[in-house]
Design a protein around this motif. Structure first.
Motif, PDB file in Angstrom:
ATOM      1  N   GLY A  43       0.842  -1.199   0.000  1.00  0.00           N
ATOM      2  CA  GLY A  43       0.000   0.000   0.000  1.00  0.00           C
ATOM      3  C   GLY A  43       0.861   1.226   0.000  1.00  0.00           C
ATOM      4  N   PRO A  44       0.354   2.316  -0.570  1.00  0.00           N
ATOM      5  CA  PRO A  44       1.161   3.536  -0.653  1.00  0.00           C
ATOM      6  C   PRO A  44       1.490   4.086   0.736  1.00  0.00           C
ATOM      7  N   ASN A 198       7.555  -3.674  -1.208  1.00  0.00           N
ATOM      8  CA  ASN A 198       8.242  -4.374  -2.276  1.00  0.00           C
ATOM      9  C   ASN A 198       7.344  -5.504  -2.804  1.00  0.00           C
ATOM     10  N   ILE A 199       6.902  -5.376  -4.056  1.00  0.00           N
ATOM     11  CA  ILE A 199       5.941  -6.348  -4.607  1.00  0.00           C
ATOM     12  C   ILE A 199       6.571  -7.736  -4.664  1.00  0.00           C
ATOM     13  N   MET A 210      -2.367  -8.620  -0.115  1.00  0.00           N
ATOM     14  CA  MET A 210      -3.410  -7.604  -0.001  1.00  0.00           C
ATOM     15  C   MET A 210      -2.850  -6.256  -0.394  1.00  0.00           C
ATOM     16  N   LEU A 211      -3.683  -5.464  -1.027  1.00  0.00           N
ATOM     17  CA  LEU A 211      -3.303  -4.091  -1.343  1.00  0.00           C
ATOM     18  C   LEU A 211      -4.276  -3.153  -0.651  1.00  0.00           C
ATOM     19  N   MET A 212      -3.702  -2.294   0.180  1.00  0.00           N
ATOM     20  CA  MET A 212      -4.518  -1.302   0.898  1.00  0.00           C
ATOM     21  C   MET A 212      -4.400   0.019   0.180  1.00  0.00           C
ATOM     22  N   GLY A 216      -7.677   2.702   4.693  1.00  0.00           N
ATOM     23  CA  GLY A 216      -7.801   1.287   5.002  1.00  0.00           C
ATOM     24  C   GLY A 216      -8.698   0.540   4.037  1.00  0.00           C
ATOM     25  N   GLU A 217      -8.911   1.098   2.872  1.00  0.00           N
ATOM     26  CA  GLU A 217      -9.732   0.396   1.873  1.00  0.00           C
ATOM     27  C   GLU A 217      -8.920  -0.771   1.312  1.00  0.00           C
ATOM     28  N   VAL A 218      -9.519  -1.950   1.313  1.00  0.00           N
ATOM     29  CA  VAL A 218      -8.826  -3.122   0.787  1.00  0.00           C
ATOM     30  C   VAL A 218      -9.116  -3.218  -0.703  1.00  0.00           C
ATOM     31  N   LYS A 219      -8.111  -2.857  -1.519  1.00  0.00           N
ATOM     32  CA  LYS A 219      -8.343  -2.810  -2.970  1.00  0.00           C
ATOM     33  C   LYS A 219      -8.223  -4.192  -3.602  1.00  0.00           C
ATOM     34  N   ILE A 220      -7.233  -4.952  -3.127  1.00  0.00           N
ATOM     35  CA  ILE A 220      -7.072  -6.335  -3.595  1.00  0.00           C
ATOM     36  C   ILE A 220      -6.806  -7.190  -2.359  1.00  0.00           C
TER      37      ILE A 220
END
Ligand code: ATP
Ligand code: MG
Length: 248
Positions: A43-44, A198-199, A210-212, A216-220
């Motif tokens: 996450g950013p 780091n992907i 998981m991608l935040m 705290g929105e769970v995008k993936i």
């Protein structure tokens, strides 16, 4: 509460108030974790990753509910341990042995033979046998991170929360520690939340990735479909890497 989920987060919200007003860092987040999950979180910067695991660790007041094995999180406890990025998380005045023993003694383990056994086992696991009497300043960054992990594992926590623990290491050491952590996590059936920017690291380690995004929105949030060991040559790796790169 009977549950197969080791962690359940329901409608978690966390905000900070400062002179500029209210900063809603996490709004209404839901997340569950099963025993043995290794959840990588990407996450950013500033999206609330550290805040999330600080809430899980019981370091922050929050709204909503966080349960660990059905028990509501209200304060820190040795069932949840955190490993940080900083090389300074060890007590500099204690040896490797002293660092690992300290929280065990606090937990009431006083028997010397028992302490010895635990220290020996953890140092073997983490590849630092023979370094019992070294002080942190005598260790490399990678070795310090290993000791921090060993100290945490010695407490047999239900969940290990790692906040970019390898971010300050050189690439070679980082790869080595990733491989070792993966092996330990698998063999010891650890439940881990692992934050990284780091992907590659997220894909190599995570059984779930998981991608935040902000608040705290769970995008993936997906199972990692690539069989372990994951390497950049694994079928499907490039595609998955791009999916996260694009989303980030
Ligand atoms: N103790 C605090 N008081 C006030 N605001 C805070 C506090 N801790 C974090 N924040 C704010 O919460 C937001 C999220 O911070 P957090 O550290 O969780 O982000 P992060 O996703 O871990 O970022 P990074 O990837 O840079 O580590 C930021 O806007 C930050 O300024
Ligand atoms: Mg952070």
């Amino acid at each position: 509460m009977a549950t197969e989920n080791i962690l359940e987060i329901k409608n978690l919200s966390k905000s900070y108030n400062d002179s500029q007003g209210t900063n809603n860092v996490i709004s209404d987040m839901n997340l569950t974790l099963k025993e043995g999950d290794f959840l990588s979180i990407l996450g950013p910067s500033g999206c609330g990753k550290t805040t999330l695991i600080r809430c899980i660790c019981g370091f922050e007041k929050y709204q909503g509910e966080i349960f660990v094995e059905g028990e509501k999180v209200t304060k820190p406890g040795t069932d949840r341990i955190m490993v940080f990025q900083s090389f300074d998380q060890l007590y500099p005045w204690k040896t490797v042995r002293g660092n690992i023993e300290f929280p065990l003694k606090k937990q009431g383990i006083k028997d010397k033979a028992e302490l010895d056994r635990i220290v020996k086992k953890q140092l073997e696991l983490i590849g630092l046998s023979g370094y019992e009497d070294y002080y942190p300043h005598q260790l490399s960054g990678g070795m310090k991170q290993r000791v921090a992990i060993a100290r945490g594992l010695a407490l047999r926590p239900k969940i290990i929360l790692m906040d970019e623990p390898f971010a300050a290491l050189d690439a070679m050491t980082r790869n080595k520690l990733q491989r070792e952590l993966h092996k330990i996590a698998e063999n010891e059936h650890l439940t881990v939340i692992f934050i990284t920017h780091n992907i590659q690291e997220a894909l190599v380690l995570g059984t779930r990735v998981m991608l935040m995004s902000s608040h705290g929105e769970v995008k993936i949030d997906m199972e990692n479909p690539i069989p372990k060991p994951v390497t950049p040559d694994s079928p499907g790796y490039g595609e998955l890497w791009r999916k996260f790169e694009d989303a980030l």
